[in-house]
Design an enzyme around this catalytic site. Sequence first.
Site, mmCIF file in Angstrom:
data_model
loop_
_atom_site.group_PDB
_atom_site.id
_atom_site.type_symbol
_atom_site.label_atom_id
_atom_site.label_comp_id
_atom_site.label_asym_id
_atom_site.label_seq_id
_atom_site.Cartn_x
_atom_site.Cartn_y
_atom_site.Cartn_z
ATOM 1 N N THR A 110 0.858 -1.199 0.000
ATOM 2 C CA THR A 110 0.000 0.000 0.000
ATOM 3 C C THR A 110 0.886 1.239 0.000
ATOM 4 O OG1 THR A 110 -0.023 0.400 2.390
ATOM 5 C CG2 THR A 110 -1.644 -1.178 1.518
ATOM 6 N N ASP A 111 0.285 2.376 -0.284
ATOM 7 C CA ASP A 111 0.978 3.618 -0.014
ATOM 8 C C ASP A 111 0.813 3.925 1.482
ATOM 9 O OD1 ASP A 111 2.401 5.963 -0.254
ATOM 10 O OD2 ASP A 111 1.510 6.520 -2.150
ATOM 11 N N TYR A 112 1.423 5.014 1.911
ATOM 12 C CA TYR A 112 1.560 5.334 3.330
ATOM 13 C C TYR A 112 0.210 5.385 4.056
ATOM 14 C CZ TYR A 112 4.626 7.402 6.922
ATOM 15 O OH TYR A 112 5.396 7.642 8.029
#
Length: 887
Positions: free
Chosen positions: A298-300
Amino acid sequence: MIYCIFFLISFCILNVFSINTDELLKSMTLEEKIGQMVQLDISLFIIEGTDEVDYDKLSEWVSKYKIGSILNSPFSFGPIDGKSGWTAIEWREFISNLQTLSMNNKIQIPIIYGIDTIHGANYVYNSTLFPQALGLAATFNTEFAYLQGQISAKDSRAAALPWIFAPVLGLALQPSWARFEETFGEDPYLVSQMGSNIIQGMQADANDGGIPSRAAACMKHFIAYSDPEDGKDRSPVQLPDRHLRQLYMPAFQAAIDAGVMTAMESYQEVGGVPMASSHEYLTKLIRDEMNFNGVLVTDYQEIENLYNWHKVADSVNNAIEMSISQTTIDMSMVPLDSSFSDNLIDLVNSNKISMNRIDSSVLRILNLKNQLGLFSDPIPSIDDPLLATVGQDSDWNASLNSARESITLLKNNNTILPIKVTSNILVVGPTSDSISSQSGGWSLHWQGGGNDEFPKGISIYSGLKSVMEGTVEYLDGPSINAINLDGVDMSTIETTAQSVDYVIVCIGEGPYAEKPGDISDLNLPAGQIEFVEQLQSYGTPVIMVIVSGRPRLLNGAVSASNAILNAYTPGPIGGQAVAETIVGLNIPSGRIPYTYPKYNANIPYPYHHTPSDMCGGSSTYTECEVEWKFGSGLSYTSFEYSNLELSSASMGEGGSINVKVTVTNTGVFTAKHTVLLFLFDIYRRVTPEYKLLKRFTKVTLNSNQSIDISWILTNEDLKFVYIDSRYVLESGEFRIGINHDSDCRNNDWSTNDMCSSFDLILNNNNKCVYTEQNVDDTCVSSATGSSVCYDPFIADDEEESNAFTSSQIVIVSILSVCCCLLGVFLGTFVDSSTFLCINKVFCCKKNNKGDNSDFITTDVKESLLYDKVSIDDDSIEKKSRFISSPN
Ligand code: BGC
């Protein structure tokens, strides 16, 4: 080829030491498995105000949560105590300690460290930094992309960092978007070419390094992140699925085909569905359709964002369940707490998430670690031969060469450039002595480094001092954000300007990245524009250099300049490339990889907009005025094209056509030049792009030298995404246009020597066919012998007349039943899919719960309508629409 062989050999060598990940998985507890899916930010373990690691805390977390991955640099938010980053040796020491902790666990699995490596190993102090992706794209030189990938991976690997969060494969369509500079521009083909080359470079071993020096690349951000409707970072994207596939899929597919090992999903919602919960994109598209088998991270904080930001989940627990059950995400960039571990363990224990789901992700993660050689050499030694190569001269030369070829000459009235080295010049403007501006975001720190922090740098001013023999004056002008010229000593500037031969004014932006880089006005700050206008009024020729990661509107500054160079964000030593270009030591060959807008209201307006996208006003229905077209870029020499020839006037199904053109250097300098080939799909059942780049070739030609360039176009180049989101070919006329300003769509195209045309003729004179068979086509073709696509142009009456006779229906039905039975059998192996049925044909459909086929009859329009809906058997309404009989 050589690279492929090298890659294979290295891969084989690594495999000798690899472990059996299936067996390892079987021996793992639930906690150990879920630990692998966790990625934490290093800041969690850094003692505040220092760059010291709290090893007690780290050790506790590693042993309790068995974490699989860590990301980021302690210096991402800026310098600490006067220090700007860890060197490769410091990174190695840390990674060595980290892995020792992890290998102390009962189950010995090395941690994989992931890091942003956006234009070189930007978080490894002393490593080589390159032009940002936008400048790299302007070179139209895929060899530079490969080399940059290879050097970035080598420097990362020298620091024992095996996983690179790059490249960005979105398209630069929104000029105000803060991550414009991280992209390879607005064109799907250019992005595909640059992207797949940089990935291959990152994932190949460097010839001069130890083994392994390759790292895993991470294509990001999947998918359509770069297209926020309002131009703001992380804002919603409203993009029809057809457009998303037509524009954004090619670059990601090219990356997958190039073997990219990992992918990152993206922050934004598409059509109201946040990416982190999208079954459509993060299961069906990326895995089932595009065949991506690598690790998806995932992104942050993206899973938690489903709850606290997107508001589609009412708790963190619900967000995790939603994301893990609906997508194939393997690893969560959590990144600052234990919420993901704690909740996911509960969700599995309460049977809300199956162990199979967890296993498939963990296996992908273990395989990645294995492929990178982490199991065979988990604890890096401190004296690796790669260390000596970090920041070596040959790497900085590669960066400089790339910057040289990126510089794009956009205006050159009266061939004012190049100037003589003996000229006297005045250098002014906020980016003229700024290594910080030249480097852009993701340089030492997330938001970029301060001017004095870079271990190596050549500003435009210092570059000019080194190449000029005449006087080089330097004066302060307005600041980057100046709204007027208050406080600027214009009288000294005027006097000095009038005493020199040329004024070099460097305008643009300071560094930024992501959301903090959002702007509310695309205009270059008024103070900078006024400054250029004032300079022009002093009578000395003005040469303007743009240093900017995105196209700010220049207004009067364009006409106030005699010559304009676009330097993009060319990296810390890019000032040298600019200086060399100004004096002709470097002949510019860059081409602008995006459409440079002229007015706020005419954006976005990529060159591949559809034909009906036009401007009004006094000259109604014309192409909108832009400052510079995609692909613009002058040279100090001139090039001419001739003899455009096609090998045939038509292309058949499965056929190809050869396009040939001669290019001649008609000027006095030896120079590089990129030849561009565009395709015009003249009429299409879904609106065509005005034109699309299909090929480019960069050549070096001496004065008066000619070369023939030829390209082969195939059906692949002519296919497009249809309303049912599948690729089709449609018969009809196509035109070829050479060069960025070719317009083979207008009425007098046939008199243009750089336009030519051919017809696509399909088998059986079909108008339109699907390019790939899928299960429903097998079903259909056994019944009808073709996979002709649904034709929305056929009126209902006509459809009736084309419909099957009753005896045909009986035959078709029998065949379909057979097909269905086959489908029931195959259903065990085929994932949930929605099959498209041809008109009035019985068709098989496997429902989403995996309990094999329902025997359904449907009208094609209904099937098209519901094609994007996953069928839920509990939803009576949807089901009843599907089982309604045809009339
Ligand atoms: C960015 C990613 C980056 C990640 C980790 C996010 O904010 O969108 O591109 O890889 O942070 O630093």
